[in-house]
Structure formats: C-alpha cells, structure tokens
Design an enzyme around this catalytic site. Structure first.
Site, mmCIF file in Angstrom:
data_model
loop_
_atom_site.group_PDB
_atom_site.id
_atom_site.type_symbol
_atom_site.label_atom_id
_atom_site.label_comp_id
_atom_site.label_asym_id
_atom_site.label_seq_id
_atom_site.Cartn_x
_atom_site.Cartn_y
_atom_site.Cartn_z
ATOM 1 N N PRO A 61 54.633 11.160 102.803
ATOM 2 C CA PRO A 61 55.810 12.602 102.772
ATOM 3 C C PRO A 61 56.336 12.805 101.267
ATOM 4 C CG PRO A 61 57.025 10.618 102.995
ATOM 5 C CD PRO A 61 55.505 9.844 103.343
ATOM 6 N N CYS A 62 55.540 12.742 100.372
ATOM 7 C CA CYS A 62 55.354 12.948 98.743
ATOM 8 C C CYS A 62 56.014 14.217 99.427
ATOM 9 C CB CYS A 62 53.837 13.035 98.256
ATOM 10 S SG CYS A 62 52.634 14.646 99.129
ATOM 11 N N HIS A 63 56.322 15.370 100.142
ATOM 12 C CA HIS A 63 57.101 16.614 100.229
ATOM 13 C C HIS A 63 58.608 15.897 99.918
ATOM 14 C CE1 HIS A 63 56.635 15.359 104.279
ATOM 15 N NE2 HIS A 63 57.677 16.398 104.117
#
Length: 165
Positions: free
Chosen positions: A134-136
């Site tokens: 989950p880089c967001h």
C-alpha cells in the site's frame, strides 16, 4: 515466462502480472513505471490461482473492506526496495505513515542513525505491486498527499475509500 491478466476497478483498469505462481506486478493501466518489472516476453493468461486470489483481494478492497489475506507476492527488487515494501505491508487499512516515519523505522531496523526520506520516496514510487503493497498510504510529514505513480487523484480516492480523508 510472465503472465498478465486484467482487472476492471472503479478507478480504472489494472494489469496484474505473475511468474505463474506469485504476483510480481499490479499497476493501474498507464501509471508511471507501468510494467517495469514485467518480462518483455509475456502472455495473457487469466486462470492462474494467484490471479484468482488477487481478483478476490481487489473485489474485497474495492467494496471498502480490509482484505484478511494477501496473495502470494514476489518482489522483484533489490534489498533496499524490498525492505521498504515489506514495511509498507505493515501499514493497516485506514491508516497512513509518513516518508520520514518509514525512514526512521527502517534506519532503526538496520542499526543506522538516520536514513533519507527521499531515498524512501524513490523506493515507494517504484513499488511494482500497487494497492496490495500500500504505497498510497504514504504521505508527507505534514499530512499532505505526495506523489503516487497512479496519480494523486487515485491516491486521494483510495484514501477516501479507506476513510483516511
């Protein structure tokens, strides 16, 4: 040989990539660094178990729920990026972490005094398994939405869907 399959999400098309066993890529179609870890020689194949698992994960996620499993992943990256991506996997659904927080945690884990938040940003930006890693959920120190390879508009919508903003 790598294989690809497509998923239609509420935020646009997503391309999944696999080595036949594990997920090696997940990109919004057309995003920055699209398919950067995908073998040049690849073919479309929809019936892989990992694609079935990934579709189930994405269906759950886009229904606004935290998936309780992770498809089998293969991170095609060097040691530093893998360490950053593994740390990203610890950020729970509905939460965020700053680049600086990640730098501090990684420095501590590696027995270093400091680590560059900019270096972390580079590793986060090149995440080849978006959403699942989950880089967001990574934001600026002041809470601002900083870069996202899929576009800031998608990052905002993902974080809204998770109830963060």
């Amino acid at each position: 040989m790598d294989y690809t399959s497509h998923y239609d999400s509420p935020l646009g098309g997503i391309t999944m990539a696999s080595d036949g066993t594990a997920l090696v890529g997940l990109w919004f179609d057309g995003q920055k660094y699209f398919a950067d870890t995908l073998d040049r020689e690849h073919q479309e194949k929809h019936d892989l178990d990992v694609f079935t698992d990934t579709r189930r994960w994405l269906d759950t996620y886009f229904c606004g729920k935290a998936p309780v499993f992770t498809p089998t992943l293969m991170m095609r990256a060097g040691k530093f990026r893998k360490a950053v991506w593994e740390l990203l996997l610890t950020i729970p659904f509905g939460h965020t972490m700053s680049y600086g927080d990640i730098a501090r945690r990684l420095a501590e884990a590696q027995g270093l005094e400091t680590m560059s938040a900019q270096a972390i940003g580079g590793a986060v930006g090149h995440n080849s398994i978006s959403l699942i890693i989950p880089c967001h959920r990574v934001i600026g120190a002041n809470g601002s939405l900083r870069g996202y390879a899929g576009g800031i508009d998608k990052k905002r919508r993902l974080l809204q869907m998770e109830g963060v903003i």
